[in-house]
Design an enzyme around this catalytic site. Structure first.
Site, PDB file in Angstrom:
ATOM      1  N   ARG A  41     -57.647  24.508 -35.451  1.00  0.00           N
ATOM      2  CA  ARG A  41     -56.878  23.842 -36.515  1.00  0.00           C
ATOM      3  C   ARG A  41     -57.865  23.295 -37.536  1.00  0.00           C
ATOM      4  O   ARG A  41     -58.379  22.198 -37.388  1.00  0.00           O
ATOM      5  CB  ARG A  41     -56.038  22.716 -35.912  1.00  0.00           C
ATOM      6  N   SER A 113     -43.645  23.252 -33.610  1.00  0.00           N
ATOM      7  CA  SER A 113     -43.443  21.798 -33.568  1.00  0.00           C
ATOM      8  C   SER A 113     -41.985  21.499 -33.887  1.00  0.00           C
ATOM      9  O   SER A 113     -41.465  21.974 -34.894  1.00  0.00           O
ATOM     10  CB  SER A 113     -44.313  21.105 -34.628  1.00  0.00           C
ATOM     11  N   LYS A 142     -53.460  13.034 -38.004  1.00  0.00           N
ATOM     12  CA  LYS A 142     -52.614  13.855 -38.886  1.00  0.00           C
ATOM     13  C   LYS A 142     -52.010  12.943 -39.953  1.00  0.00           C
ATOM     14  O   LYS A 142     -51.233  12.048 -39.644  1.00  0.00           O
ATOM     15  CB  LYS A 142     -51.511  14.504 -38.037  1.00  0.00           C
TER      16      LYS A 142
HETATM   17  N1  3NM Z   1     -49.555  17.095 -34.730  1.00  0.00           N
HETATM   18  P1  3NM Z   1     -54.774  13.166 -31.818  1.00  0.00           P
HETATM   19  S1  3NM Z   1     -49.762  14.632 -34.201  1.00  0.00           S
HETATM   20  C1  3NM Z   1     -51.900  17.866 -34.991  1.00  0.00           C
HETATM   21  O1  3NM Z   1     -46.775  14.915 -34.339  1.00  0.00           O
HETATM   22  C2  3NM Z   1     -50.900  16.826 -34.711  1.00  0.00           C
HETATM   23  O2  3NM Z   1     -46.775  17.064 -34.585  1.00  0.00           O
HETATM   24  C3  3NM Z   1     -48.825  16.005 -34.486  1.00  0.00           C
HETATM   25  O3  3NM Z   1     -54.294  14.279 -32.842  1.00  0.00           O
HETATM   26  C4  3NM Z   1     -47.361  15.993 -34.480  1.00  0.00           C
HETATM   27  O4  3NM Z   1     -54.770  13.784 -30.469  1.00  0.00           O
HETATM   28  C5  3NM Z   1     -51.185  15.502 -34.407  1.00  0.00           C
HETATM   29  O5  3NM Z   1     -56.169  12.841 -32.288  1.00  0.00           O
HETATM   30  C6  3NM Z   1     -52.549  14.893 -34.289  1.00  0.00           C
HETATM   31  O6  3NM Z   1     -53.847  12.008 -31.953  1.00  0.00           O
HETATM   32  C7  3NM Z   1     -53.006  14.794 -32.877  1.00  0.00           C
END
Ligand code: 3NM
Length: 217
Positions: A41, A113, A142
């Site tokens: 990503r 998602s 994000k």
């Molecule tokens: N998608 P971390 S939250 C790529 O809610 C991504 O769909 C999300 O990163 C969603 O593990 C997210 O550092 C970030 O919190 C996840």
């Protein structure tokens, strides 16, 4: 399906903006620690583009191949097809699920998602193989993440009888991973819990242990 369920257990996502050291080193450590799937990503501030992005993707894909870890590309369908990646993960802002499914073919993994039971139903009918549900916990990784919902949607979908593989995402760490599994997820997706850890190897190992323990209960 059961192979996919297993592969989703410790699902590591990363691109160069998520790393303090070389992404290839971080990925190798994470694999040694036991991650079961990798998603490339390359997003956010200072993300690589074009040939540089392609080169990094190739490098990380070859590390995954050497270690028999599935390699999935986030959003960039062209790149996934060009690399013959194992699959893609898309969001609701991307092309419709059925279009992506027809572009990548039936043999590739397609993750989507989803944020509501309605989105989940459409994604399932159009060919999704698994759902990503988040953000479960607060995340700063994000920028455009939706409001935090905890494990509520995972529980709702399981209560409705939904059996498709699910991974939780957003703010997941080795401390809270068990709650996500107990809520009905098959696995956890993490970025910073591994990518920014002092030791991505140790972080992946502890996370895996906690997921396995929660799963056995
Ligand atoms: N998608 P971390 S939250 C790529 O809610 C991504 O769909 C999300 O990163 C969603 O593990 C997210 O550092 C970030 O919190 C996840």
């Amino acid at each position: 399906m059961n192979d996919l369920r297993e592969a989703l257990k410790v699902y590591f996502i990363m691109g160069s903006p998520n790393c303090l050291k070389r992404p290839d080193e971080v990925l190798k450590e994470a694999i040694a620690g036991g991650i079961t799937l990798f998603q490339f990503r390359e997003k956010g501030k200072d993300a690589l583009t074009e040939s540089e992005k392609y080169r990094l993707a190739r490098q990380l894909q070859s590390i995954c191949k050497e270690n028999q870890v599935p390699f999935i590309v986030n959003d960039d369908i062209e790149l996934a097809i060009e690399l013959d990646a194992d699959g893609v993960h898309i969001g609701q802002e991307d092309e419709p699920v059925k279009v992506v499914r027809s572009r990548i073919g039936d043999n590739k993994i397609l993750g989507v998602s989803v944020h509501t039971p309605e989105e989940a139903e459409v994604a399932l009918n159009e060919g999704a193989d698994y759902f990503g549900i988040g953000p479960i916990y607060p995340t700063s990784t994000k920028d455009d993440a939706k409001p935090v919902r905890g494990t509520e949607l995972i529980e709702i979908l399981r209560e409705q009888g939904c059996t498709i593989p699910i991974v939780g995402i957003g703010g997941i760490t080795s401390e809270n991973a068990a709650e996500v599994i107990k809520a009905g997820a098959d696995g956890v997706s993490v970025i910073t819990a591994i990518s920014l850890a002092d030791s991505p190897y140790e972080a992946a190992k502890v996370l895996k242990n906690n997921v396995q323990r929660a799963d056995a209960k």
